[in-house]
Design an enzyme around this catalytic site. Structure first.
Site, PDB file in Angstrom:
ATOM      1  N   SER A 179       4.154 -15.814  11.296  1.00 44.71           N
ATOM      2  CA  SER A 179       4.450 -14.458  10.857  1.00 44.71           C
ATOM      3  C   SER A 179       4.419 -13.447  11.981  1.00 44.71           C
ATOM      4  O   SER A 179       4.852 -12.324  11.797  1.00 44.71           O
ATOM      5  CB  SER A 179       3.453 -14.038   9.781  1.00 44.71           C
ATOM      6  OG  SER A 179       2.164 -14.001  10.332  1.00 44.71           O
ATOM      7  N   LYS A 181      -2.169  -9.382  12.271  1.00 45.23           N
ATOM      8  CA  LYS A 181      -0.915  -8.676  12.065  1.00 45.23           C
ATOM      9  C   LYS A 181      -0.905  -7.453  12.976  1.00 45.23           C
ATOM     10  O   LYS A 181      -1.895  -7.107  13.593  1.00 45.23           O
ATOM     11  CB  LYS A 181      -0.783  -8.169  10.618  1.00 45.23           C
ATOM     12  CG  LYS A 181      -0.759  -9.217   9.570  1.00 45.23           C
ATOM     13  CD  LYS A 181       0.610  -9.799   9.416  1.00 45.23           C
ATOM     14  CE  LYS A 181       0.648 -10.794   8.280  1.00 45.23           C
ATOM     15  NZ  LYS A 181       0.831 -12.141   8.664  1.00 45.23           N
TER      16      LYS A 181
END
Lengths: 206, 167
Positions: free
Chosen positions: A43, A92
């Site tokens: 991701s 993230k």
């Protein structure tokens, strides 16, 4: 015979005293200063794990001292305790802080304001990432149910600042990827405006 | 002379670091003392009470319904809140008031808990800000230490709002 017993006792005492120094110091360093973690998942491509798990995952150094007062900046890559699974950590990029107006990708409210005490995080690889853009409670099973830092499903209004774990400051493995991680936001994901900023700044940004 | 002073200073620093780290481990993994303020947990905990909150349950994920927990506030990570766990993930919570005609319900999402204060009339809790991620919980309150005449374990919930087991 007595000499051997005496030597054995000395070793045990040395081991125990060494143990009581090493373990608390190590645990304190990992909790307060720096933490090392292996990144799994795609991701955050291409910033982290650009070739996936084929050639080996990236290992990052997480700076825990710099987030002790919950101060994160837009563009930082941070590790966060997952709101969906308290034993997982996810890594993230911070896109927006409290008070920012952002345009979401794929979530039903196209524009939303990040509430106080929260921040908005996204993975760099948008097709592959379950992040603040995903539908919250609808997806129940996490994608790849394995260890250290992973991608996951969040709440729809951002992640609480209290969940922040550390800021990824360096990639330390593999050696050909040694680098300092610089904060940067993809220009199409910049927040639209900030509620707390000056009025003049708002006009310039828009 | 100088070397002796240096030696003693380094030894002192070494002991400080070692005992500081042991203290950190104790407060982080065993338990800590918390002074509560505010009326949201009356009559179980009143303002200016000192309680002991243990951290093991949180790290082993053994927080249960009916426990009083200390958690970081979802809207201000510098503040801590002290509330009771009413529901765990998957539970169905009745979010309408007792006087409402139409009952509304909400399911607690995965990885979250529903917190409410014992003093329902004077408490901002999950009824206003929604379910709280489990990872924000710091510890479980197990013992009241001050005032001395109230020393001991804490009472059960007086509100009857704890979700019954569904199976």
């Amino acid at each position: 015979m007595a000499q051997q017993a005496g030597a054995g006792r000395r070793y045990v005492r040395a081991f125990v005293s060494g143990f009581f120094v090493a373990v608390p110091v190590t645990v304190t360093v990992l909790d307060r200063f720096a933490y090392v973690a292996r990144v799994e998942g795609a991701s955050m491509q291409p910033s982290l794990n650009p070739e996936g798990n084929v050639t080996g995952s990236d290992v990052v150094l997480l700076n825990r001292w710099s987030v002790r007062n919950y101060q994160v900046r837009r563009g930082d890559i941070v590790s966060v305790l997952s709101p969906k699974n308290p034993q997982q950590k996810i890594i993230k990029r911070v896109i927006a802080l409290e008070g920012d107006f952002i345009k979401t990708l794929g979530y039903k409210n196209r524009y939303l304001k990040v509430p106080d005490g929260h921040f908005w995080i996204e993975g760099d690889h948008h097709g592959h990432s379950l992040d603040s853009n995903s539908f919250g409670p609808a997806l129940r099973t996490p994608w790849r149910a394995r260890c250290s830092v992973k991608c996951c499903v969040w709440c729809s209004h951002g992640v609480s600042l209290g969940l922040v774990h550390g800021r990824a400051s360096h990639i330390i493995w593999p050696p050909n990827r040694w680098q300092r991680i610089e904060p940067s936001i993809p220009p199409e994901r910049m927040p639209l405006l900030n509620w707390h900023a000056d009025a003049t700044e708002d006009e310039e940004k828009d | 002379m100088f070397r002796r002073v240096l030696g003693k200073t380094l030894g002192f620093l070494g002991y400080t670091v070692q005992y500081g780290c042991i203290a950190h481990c104790a407060f982080e993994y065993i338990g800590e003392f918390v002074a509560c303020s505010g009326p949201s947990m009356e009559p179980t905990i009143t303002s200016h009470d000192v309680v002991f909150s243990e951290r093991l349950s949180r790290h082993l994920c053994r927080i249960e319904k009916g426990d009083i927990v200390i958690a970081k506030s979802p809207f201000d990570p510098h503040m801590n809140i002290c509330k009771r766990v009413i529901g765990l993930e998957g539970d169905k919570i009745c979010t309408s008031g007792p006087s409402d005609v139409f009952k509304t319900h909400q399911y607690v999402p995965k990885g979250h808990v529903w917190l409410e204060g014992d003093n329902l009339r004077n408490s901002t809790d999950s009824r206003s800000y929604g379910p709280v991620p489990y990872a924000l919980i710091r510890g479980r309150v197990c013992l009241k230490l001050w005032p001395p005449h109230n020393f001991g374990a804490l009472n059960q919930s007086p509100t009857g709002r704890i979700v019954k087991r569904s199976d």
